[in-house]
Design a protein around this motif. Structure first.
Motif, PDB file in Angstrom:
ATOM      1  N   THR A 157      23.763   5.290 -29.657  1.00 20.26           N
ATOM      2  CA  THR A 157      22.850   5.016 -28.558  1.00 20.26           C
ATOM      3  C   THR A 157      23.633   4.532 -27.348  1.00 20.26           C
ATOM      4  O   THR A 157      24.784   4.101 -27.469  1.00 20.26           O
ATOM      5  CB  THR A 157      21.827   3.934 -28.944  1.00 20.26           C
ATOM      6  N   PRO A 158      23.035   4.553 -26.158  1.00 29.20           N
ATOM      7  CA  PRO A 158      23.715   3.995 -24.978  1.00 29.20           C
ATOM      8  C   PRO A 158      24.001   2.503 -25.094  1.00 29.20           C
ATOM      9  O   PRO A 158      24.818   1.965 -24.345  1.00 29.20           O
ATOM     10  CB  PRO A 158      22.720   4.274 -23.837  1.00 29.20           C
ATOM     11  N   LEU A 159      23.340   1.828 -26.031  1.00 29.42           N
ATOM     12  CA  LEU A 159      23.520   0.383 -26.180  1.00 29.42           C
ATOM     13  C   LEU A 159      24.593   0.026 -27.204  1.00 29.42           C
ATOM     14  O   LEU A 159      24.859  -1.154 -27.429  1.00 29.42           O
ATOM     15  CB  LEU A 159      22.198  -0.257 -26.602  1.00 29.42           C
ATOM     16  N   ALA A 160      25.222   1.025 -27.813  1.00 29.05           N
ATOM     17  CA  ALA A 160      26.242   0.765 -28.834  1.00 29.05           C
ATOM     18  C   ALA A 160      27.418   0.011 -28.225  1.00 29.05           C
ATOM     19  O   ALA A 160      27.849   0.288 -27.103  1.00 29.05           O
ATOM     20  CB  ALA A 160      26.715   2.085 -29.439  1.00 29.05           C
ATOM     21  N   ARG A 161      27.913  -0.962 -28.961  1.00 34.02           N
ATOM     22  CA  ARG A 161      29.099  -1.754 -28.613  1.00 34.02           C
ATOM     23  C   ARG A 161      28.912  -2.664 -27.405  1.00 34.02           C
ATOM     24  O   ARG A 161      29.875  -3.233 -26.907  1.00 34.02           O
ATOM     25  CB  ARG A 161      30.319  -0.841 -28.398  1.00 34.02           C
ATOM     26  N   LEU A 162      27.685  -2.807 -26.914  1.00 36.24           N
ATOM     27  CA  LEU A 162      27.443  -3.793 -25.867  1.00 36.24           C
ATOM     28  C   LEU A 162      27.422  -5.189 -26.488  1.00 36.24           C
ATOM     29  O   LEU A 162      26.817  -5.405 -27.535  1.00 36.24           O
ATOM     30  CB  LEU A 162      26.104  -3.535 -25.167  1.00 36.24           C
ATOM     31  N   ARG A 163      28.063  -6.113 -25.828  1.00 34.61           N
ATOM     32  CA  ARG A 163      28.135  -7.478 -26.358  1.00 34.61           C
ATOM     33  C   ARG A 163      27.039  -8.353 -25.747  1.00 34.61           C
ATOM     34  O   ARG A 163      26.201  -7.897 -24.994  1.00 34.61           O
ATOM     35  CB  ARG A 163      29.513  -8.066 -26.056  1.00 34.61           C
ATOM     36  N   HIS A 164      27.087  -9.631 -26.108  1.00 34.28           N
ATOM     37  CA  HIS A 164      26.163 -10.638 -25.573  1.00 34.28           C
ATOM     38  C   HIS A 164      24.702 -10.237 -25.778  1.00 34.28           C
ATOM     39  O   HIS A 164      23.886 -10.258 -24.854  1.00 34.28           O
ATOM     40  CB  HIS A 164      26.433 -10.882 -24.083  1.00 34.28           C
ATOM     41  N   LYS A 165      24.344  -9.870 -26.994  1.00 33.90           N
ATOM     42  CA  LYS A 165      22.964  -9.462 -27.268  1.00 33.90           C
ATOM     43  C   LYS A 165      21.972 -10.577 -26.964  1.00 33.90           C
ATOM     44  O   LYS A 165      20.805 -10.300 -26.664  1.00 33.90           O
ATOM     45  CB  LYS A 165      22.819  -9.034 -28.733  1.00 33.90           C
ATOM     46  N   ASP A 166      22.418 -11.834 -27.024  1.00 34.41           N
ATOM     47  CA  ASP A 166      21.533 -12.947 -26.738  1.00 34.41           C
ATOM     48  C   ASP A 166      21.071 -12.960 -25.285  1.00 34.41           C
ATOM     49  O   ASP A 166      20.094 -13.631 -24.947  1.00 34.41           O
ATOM     50  CB  ASP A 166      22.225 -14.269 -27.076  1.00 34.41           C
ATOM     51  N   LYS A 167      21.763 -12.193 -24.417  1.00 31.53           N
ATOM     52  CA  LYS A 167      21.406 -12.173 -22.990  1.00 31.53           C
ATOM     53  C   LYS A 167      20.694 -10.890 -22.581  1.00 31.53           C
ATOM     54  O   LYS A 167      20.331 -10.737 -21.414  1.00 31.53           O
ATOM     55  CB  LYS A 167      22.669 -12.352 -22.140  1.00 31.53           C
ATOM     56  N   TRP A 168      20.486  -9.981 -23.519  1.00 28.50           N
ATOM     57  CA  TRP A 168      19.885  -8.696 -23.165  1.00 28.50           C
ATOM     58  C   TRP A 168      18.490  -8.845 -22.586  1.00 28.50           C
ATOM     59  O   TRP A 168      18.162  -8.228 -21.568  1.00 28.50           O
ATOM     60  CB  TRP A 168      19.830  -7.781 -24.391  1.00 28.50           C
ATOM     61  N   LEU A 169      17.638  -9.626 -23.213  1.00 24.93           N
ATOM     62  CA  LEU A 169      16.254  -9.737 -22.764  1.00 24.93           C
ATOM     63  C   LEU A 169      16.173 -10.438 -21.413  1.00 24.93           C
ATOM     64  O   LEU A 169      15.333 -10.076 -20.575  1.00 24.93           O
ATOM     65  CB  LEU A 169      15.408 -10.460 -23.803  1.00 24.93           C
ATOM     66  N   ASP A 170      17.037 -11.426 -21.173  1.00 23.77           N
ATOM     67  CA  ASP A 170      17.081 -12.059 -19.860  1.00 23.77           C
ATOM     68  C   ASP A 170      17.535 -11.056 -18.803  1.00 23.77           C
ATOM     69  O   ASP A 170      17.040 -11.056 -17.672  1.00 23.77           O
ATOM     70  CB  ASP A 170      18.027 -13.261 -19.871  1.00 23.77           C
ATOM     71  N   TYR A 171      18.466 -10.179 -19.179  1.00 17.99           N
ATOM     72  CA  TYR A 171      18.916  -9.166 -18.226  1.00 17.99           C
ATOM     73  C   TYR A 171      17.804  -8.160 -17.937  1.00 17.99           C
ATOM     74  O   TYR A 171      17.603  -7.754 -16.790  1.00 17.99           O
ATOM     75  CB  TYR A 171      20.151  -8.445 -18.747  1.00 17.99           C
ATOM     76  N   LEU A 172      17.085  -7.746 -18.968  1.00 12.31           N
ATOM     77  CA  LEU A 172      15.987  -6.801 -18.760  1.00 12.31           C
ATOM     78  C   LEU A 172      14.889  -7.419 -17.884  1.00 12.31           C
ATOM     79  O   LEU A 172      14.231  -6.695 -17.119  1.00 12.31           O
ATOM     80  CB  LEU A 172      15.411  -6.363 -20.101  1.00 12.31           C
ATOM     81  N   ALA A 173      14.706  -8.729 -17.974  1.00 10.68           N
ATOM     82  CA  ALA A 173      13.762  -9.388 -17.071  1.00 10.68           C
ATOM     83  C   ALA A 173      14.238  -9.267 -15.628  1.00 10.68           C
ATOM     84  O   ALA A 173      13.424  -9.065 -14.713  1.00 10.68           O
ATOM     85  CB  ALA A 173      13.605 -10.858 -17.467  1.00 10.68           C
ATOM     86  N   ALA A 174      15.550  -9.361 -15.419  1.00 11.44           N
ATOM     87  CA  ALA A 174      16.099  -9.177 -14.071  1.00 11.44           C
ATOM     88  C   ALA A 174      15.916  -7.738 -13.599  1.00 11.44           C
ATOM     89  O   ALA A 174      15.706  -7.485 -12.413  1.00 11.44           O
ATOM     90  CB  ALA A 174      17.576  -9.569 -14.053  1.00 11.44           C
ATOM     91  N   VAL A 175      15.995  -6.774 -14.532  1.00 10.70           N
ATOM     92  CA  VAL A 175      15.756  -5.366 -14.178  1.00 10.70           C
ATOM     93  C   VAL A 175      14.309  -5.182 -13.739  1.00 10.70           C
ATOM     94  O   VAL A 175      14.030  -4.495 -12.748  1.00 10.70           O
ATOM     95  CB  VAL A 175      16.089  -4.454 -15.372  1.00 10.70           C
ATOM     96  N   LEU A 176      13.371  -5.780 -14.459  1.00 13.84           N
ATOM     97  CA  LEU A 176      11.961  -5.664 -14.084  1.00 13.84           C
ATOM     98  C   LEU A 176      11.690  -6.303 -12.725  1.00 13.84           C
ATOM     99  O   LEU A 176      10.737  -5.917 -12.040  1.00 13.84           O
ATOM    100  CB  LEU A 176      11.078  -6.311 -15.145  1.00 13.84           C
ATOM    101  N   GLU A 177      12.516  -7.266 -12.334  1.00 13.91           N
ATOM    102  CA  GLU A 177      12.362  -7.913 -11.026  1.00 13.91           C
ATOM    103  C   GLU A 177      13.167  -7.197  -9.945  1.00 13.91           C
ATOM    104  O   GLU A 177      13.192  -7.650  -8.800  1.00 13.91           O
ATOM    105  CB  GLU A 177      12.808  -9.372 -11.120  1.00 13.91           C
ATOM    106  N   SER A 178      13.833  -6.090 -10.310  1.00 16.09           N
ATOM    107  CA  SER A 178      14.625  -5.280  -9.363  1.00 16.09           C
ATOM    108  C   SER A 178      15.700  -6.115  -8.679  1.00 16.09           C
ATOM    109  O   SER A 178      15.959  -5.972  -7.479  1.00 16.09           O
ATOM    110  CB  SER A 178      13.719  -4.635  -8.313  1.00 16.09           C
ATOM    111  N   ARG A 179      16.362  -6.977  -9.429  1.00 18.81           N
ATOM    112  CA  ARG A 179      17.428  -7.792  -8.859  1.00 18.81           C
ATOM    113  C   ARG A 179      18.687  -6.959  -8.657  1.00 18.81           C
ATOM    114  O   ARG A 179      18.942  -6.009  -9.386  1.00 18.81           O
ATOM    115  CB  ARG A 179      17.731  -8.994  -9.755  1.00 18.81           C
ATOM    116  N   SER A 180      19.483  -7.351  -7.671  1.00 23.43           N
ATOM    117  CA  SER A 180      20.751  -6.681  -7.420  1.00 23.43           C
ATOM    118  C   SER A 180      21.732  -6.989  -8.537  1.00 23.43           C
ATOM    119  O   SER A 180      21.504  -7.873  -9.378  1.00 23.43           O
ATOM    120  CB  SER A 180      21.328  -7.133  -6.081  1.00 23.43           C
ATOM    121  N   VAL A 181      22.855  -6.260  -8.548  1.00 19.86           N
ATOM    122  CA  VAL A 181      23.871  -6.470  -9.588  1.00 19.86           C
ATOM    123  C   VAL A 181      24.372  -7.908  -9.561  1.00 19.86           C
ATOM    124  O   VAL A 181      24.451  -8.578 -10.609  1.00 19.86           O
ATOM    125  CB  VAL A 181      25.036  -5.485  -9.391  1.00 19.86           C
ATOM    126  N   ARG A 182      24.727  -8.408  -8.392  1.00 19.97           N
ATOM    127  CA  ARG A 182      25.279  -9.767  -8.298  1.00 19.97           C
ATOM    128  C   ARG A 182      24.232 -10.825  -8.646  1.00 19.97           C
ATOM    129  O   ARG A 182      24.553 -11.809  -9.315  1.00 19.97           O
ATOM    130  CB  ARG A 182      25.835 -10.004  -6.893  1.00 19.97           C
TER     131      ARG A 182
END
Length: 322
Positions: free
Chosen positions: A86-111
């Motif tokens: 899957t595209p998610l293979a070998r990605l680390r920091h799984k504990d931060k994935w859901l917080d990151y997806l929340a930032a995606v839903l808020e359309s936050r910039s990369v920084r």
């Protein structure tokens, strides 16, 4: 920890003051996030789990690694987990994935997303396109009824490339040629009156009938009425494939006209173009190579269609390992 020791520790939580309680919550948040994402991954993959190498549905458990259950295929003997292939293979920091997806839903910039979840900006950029890789494929199977179609253009960008095939432009700049040229990316959007939408980056320059055959025809119901502007490419495409077609001559001031099928206009698809451009402006230019991912991102957010991180994670998996 033994059950007795845990019970004693748990009983003392009520004695903590507000600052201490906040420290405990902050310390437990990563572990809680990891447990939640691991449970979600197992729930998403449980029913359709199969070997990503040979497709066999017979497997047995084979230990754990990187916080995930591993499996061994009974047919080929290969080991895998629910992220393999899957595209998610070998990605680390799984504990931060859901917080990151929340930032995606808020359309936050990369920084901004990187600062929020405390990762490097390169990690945030890589995660953005790993999670959006399958989101762009989450599209309706068919458009039916009155289907509006129109194209919009964005200045091509090689942002982030080490080598350019043209002279660099200062801060985005302008196209070297006037009008619709090879310096513009063509984005085709088709939308029916129920709000179902498909889009595609068809290439550089003006839209061609062959591109409509590739990107629009497979998604168009044979009984649909195609409504477009006065671009001559659309009637040629419609005649070639026996599709009912109506054109609105916007350049002559025509906006809406009534017919037996209903109101003939392309205002829905033009409004979608406007929303996409306004939303995209916050990123201050995106590379052409990633444009399809941003189209998928906008489709996920438009009208609140995807409203939770769990739903976004499910779409990121799509039909992987099938």
């Amino acid at each position: 920890m033994k059950a007795l020791g845990f019970a004693e520790l748990f009983a003392q939580l009520a004695l903590l003051n507000q600052s201490q309680r906040q420290q405990v919550l902050t310390a437990l948040h990563p572990a809680a996030g990891l447990d939640r994402v691991v449970a979600l991954i197992d729930e998403i993959r449980r029913d359709g789990r199969r070997c990503p190498d040979c497709g066999c549905e017979r497997w047995h458990r084979h230990g754990r690694a990187n916080d995930l259950q591993r499996f061994r295929c009974c047919a080929c003997g290969r080991t895998f987990n629910d992220l393999t292939g899957t595209p998610l293979a070998r990605l680390r920091h799984k504990d931060k994935w859901l917080d990151y997806l929340a930032a995606v839903l808020e359309s936050r910039s990369v920084r901004a997303a990187a600062k929020r979840i405390d990762v490097h900006r390169n990690t945030a950029f890589r995660w953005r396109h790993r999670f959006l890789h399958r989101v762009k494929d989450d599209r309706p199977a068919r458009l039916s009824g009155i289907v509006e179609a129109d194209e919009t253009f964005l200045l091509e960008s090689q942002k982030g490339s080490r080598k350019l095939d043209r002279k660099p432009r200062r801060r985005g700049g302008r196209a070297a040629l006037r009008g619709i040229s090879r310096h513009l990316d063509c984005i085709l959007v088709a939308r029916d009156r129920s709000g179902q939408t498909i889009d595609a980056v068809t290439g550089r320059g003006a839209l061609k009938a062959a591109q409509l055959t590739t990107y629009l025809l497979p998604k168009l119901d044979p009984q649909a009425l195609l409504v477009t502007d006065a671009n001559a490419t659309y009637p040629a495409f419609a005649r070639a494939h026996g599709i009912a077609h109506q054109a609105v001559n916007a350049s002559a001031g025509e906006r809406v006209r009534m017919s037996s099928a209903g109101a003939i206009h392309i205002q829905n698809v033009n409004a979608y173009h406007r929303r996409f451009r306004e939303w995209l402006a916050r990123f201050h230019g995106v590379a052409s190579r990633w444009l399809s991912n941003y189209l998928g991102w906008q489709w996920a957010l438009d009208g609140g269609r995807v409203a939770s991180v769990e739903q976004l994670l499910r779409i990121a998996f799509g039909v992987i390992n099938r």
